[in-house]
Design an enzyme around this catalytic site. Structure first.
Site, short mmCIF file in Angstrom:
data_model
loop_
_atom_site.label_atom_id
_atom_site.label_comp_id
_atom_site.label_asym_id
_atom_site.label_seq_id
_atom_site.Cartn_x
_atom_site.Cartn_y
_atom_site.Cartn_z
CD GLU A 170 -6.62 -32.02 -42.53
OE1 GLU A 170 -5.87 -32.16 -43.51
OE2 GLU A 170 -7.49 -31.13 -42.46
CE LYS A 190 -12.56 -17.10 -47.17
NZ LYS A 190 -11.77 -18.13 -46.46
NE ARG A 222 -7.03 -35.47 -47.57
CZ ARG A 222 -7.20 -34.32 -48.20
NH1 ARG A 222 -6.39 -33.31 -47.98
NH2 ARG A 222 -8.21 -34.15 -49.04
#
Ligand SMILES: Cc1ncc(C[n+]2csc(CCOP(=O)(O)OP(=O)(O)O)c2C)c(N)n1
Ligand SMILES: CC(=O)[C@@H](O)[C@H](O)COP(=O)(O)O
Ligand SMILES: [Mg+2]
Length: 629
Positions: free
Chosen positions: A366, A280, A394
């Site tokens: 979640e 990343k 969610r």
């Protein structure tokens, strides 16, 4: 090639690796340069430059379908599909969306923003393809963070069962926003270090074929060896056991390695998973060396120093949240903080510095976070679930079935409630009042500023009569002076901030200053408006509502939330239930469409949630004689 001339990915087809390397360099420079001004998700996109180039070289978009999970890493895809010239408008009002957008390009076949949806979308497209008898390739690209999302595991289970042709690209950079967490993450770590599984398996098969079989006994034994090799080489060959052909780990910055494995996948039947390992932030040192996750998504920065441009001003709501939680936790060891993969954004990373054993980052999960919090409460702890309004969507069934129905003492710190701005449609936190206030046992509060916020958090924490939520906006507070000592507020009461006899505005949270501005404007016309801070959404302040009705004043409700089912709807329902009529109630809020990306101020202007427009709407409900004044 000049990035701005990349109008269609077909230009990649005959590029040599040297040309592709140069193109990768040009794209990285372009991203670093453009995002230093606009901000955006720099880290994720620097990590997928070679991968995206290779996908567009070997597949034929838009016939072949790319589904970018979360979609925050689709900037390279957008550059290669003719949108480089729009990057000066990235994530701005009416500008380039920061996520895939079907209306932007035929190459954007699937819109994302919330995590872990790409595999399910891809499975649907695969079934459609097979039922129609067409032959396009379906290629979801999912990150190691998104893979921890429950939906992704549901999809893997079904994809493995169906055994249809699909190539899943797992982009593993060991990071979610912050460092990735969980057993899945650890397993991927073992896979990353195990070396090329496929090659070892092929070599062994080659060896077996060379040795004459003695009546098949050796072949059977060798088969057992091959299977045990699988476990030997790569602990828990999770994907192969689910029915995928696992390829990897592949160096996601090595064009040759990428090409060899993607080409192999294209020739192989059934579901394939290519485990691509990337870095990343690749190519820009401050982003590459970003252990915390600062460069995942950020505002403008100085390229040379990597210094992020900080706007001076009042503390952020997330910052006040973290400080208040620390204050409470120092004297109450029942407080347990939970975040679904948002430690930095929620501020719980600061809480964890002082209470590392009482903060749990459960990954992008979640549903699990919500029900786990219920489990904590069921055993007498006081869980504080810090979760963005949009991401709590969610965990809706878990909110209903596990928390509210059992009436458990879970506290929800609902961050990013209201318009969030640059993240746009998928992230606006404008539905939580609608999806919470109708749940029995739920209490819902919303502060007008950061000082009331800290007291409201304290109040919510002391509430031990079932679930309670405090919704608050993204970003900085109003600059209100902060009291030194926390105090409990009376739940179910509103406060009159300004008296007025001609009309009353019931404003929620961030709309309180807008209501005050409207009252100021109308005062100049001799119209006096009462301004009420409607800080308790459930329960309503019924005493005040009856008083207002008795005074016969026209009322206007004002909320940075969907009109449908929001606070204004609750007020209307109250009057209806009490058979209290003949008082006009005008509602202002988010209209019945999805609000796109842009600055919050631009968006509020666009939908008319301004002081000026509020004043006009109040005038429109005054008795005629007064309107003429
Ligand atoms: C349902 C949901 N929860 C949380 C988020 C916030 N979020 C956006 S990107 C991200 C991390 C994604 O990690 P990964 O999939 O590995 O992608 P990377 O950024 O590493 O490329 C998170 C938690 C989200 N978009 N959707
Ligand atoms: C892509 C995604 O969902 C996250 O990166 C999100 O953009 C974070 O939002 P905040 O910047 O409000 O924390
Ligand atoms: Mg990742």
């Amino acid at each position: 090639m000049d990035v701005l001339n990349m109008k269609d990915p077909s230009f990649l087809k005959n590029m040599t690796d040297a040309e592709l390397e140069q193109t990768a360099e040009d794209i990285r420079s372009f991203l670093i340069d453009k995002l230093s001004v606009t901000g955006g998700h720099l880290g994720p996109n620097l990590g997928v430059v070679e991968l995206t180039l290779m996908l567009h070289q070997l597949y034929d978009s838009p016939k072949d379908k790319f589904l970018f999970d979360v979609g925050h890493q689709a900037y390279v895809h957008k550059i290669l599909t003719g949108r480089a010239d729009q990057f000066d408008t990235l994530r701005q009002h009416k500008g380039l969306c920061g996520f895939p957008k079907r209306s932007e390009s035929i190459h954007d076949c699937w819109e994302t923003g919330h995590s872990s949806t790409s595999l399910s979308g891809a499975m649907g497209m695969t079934l459609a393809r097979d039922l129609k008898g067409t032959d396009e390739n379906i290629v979801p690209i999912i990150g190691d963070g998104a893979l921890t999302g429950g939906m992704a595991l549901e999809a893997l289970n079904h994809i493995g069962h169906e055994q249809r042709d699909m190539t899943v690209i797992l982009n593993d950079n060991e990071m979610s926003i912050a460092p990735n967490v969980g057993a899945m993450h650890n397993m991927l770590g073992r896979m990353r270090t195990a070396g090329k599984y496929q090659k070892a398996k092929d070599d062994l098969e080659m060896l077996i074929k060379k040795v004459p079989a003695f009546g098949g006994r050796l072949a059977a034994a060798a088969e057992r060896v091959k299977d045990s090799l699988k476990y030997l080489l790569v602990s828990g060959m999770f994907f192969e056991e689910l029915g995928f052909t696992y390829l990897g780990p592949v160096d996601g910055h090595d064009l040759h390695d990428l090409r060899a494995n993607i080409s192999y996948a294209k020739k192989t039947k059934g579901p394939i998973l290519i485990h691509v390992v990337t870095k990343k932030g690749k190519g820009y040192a401050p982003a590459e060396n970003d252990a915390k996750g600062t460069w995942h998504g950020l505002g403008p920065y100085k390229i040379e120093s990597g210094e992020v441009v900080k706007k001076p001003g009042p503390p952020s709501y997330s910052g006040v949240f973290a400080e208040t939680m620390k204050t409470i936790a120092r004297s109450d060891d029942k407080l347990v903080a939970v975040t679904p993969a948002m430690p930095n954004g929620s501020g719980l990373d600061k809480f964890a510095k002082e209470f590392p054993e009482r903060m749990f980052d459960v990954g992008i999960a979640e549903q699990h976070a919500t029900t786990m919090s219920a489990g904590l409460a069921a055993q007498g702890m006081k869980p504080v679930l810090a979760i963005y309004s949009t991401f709590l969507q969610r965990g809706y069934d878990q909110l209903v079935h596990d928390v509210c129905r059992q009436n458990l003492n879970v506290m929800f710190a609902i961050d990013r409630a209201g318009l969030v701005g640059a993240d746009g449609e998928t992230h606006q936190g404008v539905f939580d009042i609608s999806y919470m206030r109708h749940l029995p046992n739920m209490t819902l509060l919303c502060p007008k500023d950061e000082n009331e916020f800290q007291h409201m958090l304290y109040t919510a924490y002391q509430h031990n009569d079932g679930p309670i939520a405090v919704r608050y906006p993204r970003g900085a507070g109003t600059g209100a002076p902060m009291d030194k000592k926390l105090q409990e507020l009376p739940i179910g009461t509103w406060e009159t901030l300004r008296s007025g006899g001609d009309a009353a505005v019931l404003a929620v949270g961030t709309m309180v200053p807008v209501a005050e501005e409207a009252a100021e404007l109308l005062a100049k016309e001799g119209i006096s408006v009462e301004v009420i801070n409607a800080r308790s959404i459930k329960p309503l302040d019924e005493t005040m509502l009856k008083r207002l009705h008795g005074e016969g004043k026209p009322l206007l409700t004002l909320e940075e939330h969907a009109l449908q089912g929001g606070f204004g709807s609750a007020v209307l329902e109250f009057f209806n239930n009490e058979n209290l009529y003949n008082v006009p109630v005008e509602r202002m809020g988010i209209p019945d469409w999805y609000i796109e990306h842009g600055s919050v101020s631009d968006l509020l202007k666009e939908i008319g949630l301004t002081g000026e427009n509020t004043a006009a709407r109040i005038k429109s409900i005054l008795p005629r004689k007064q309107q003429r004044a």
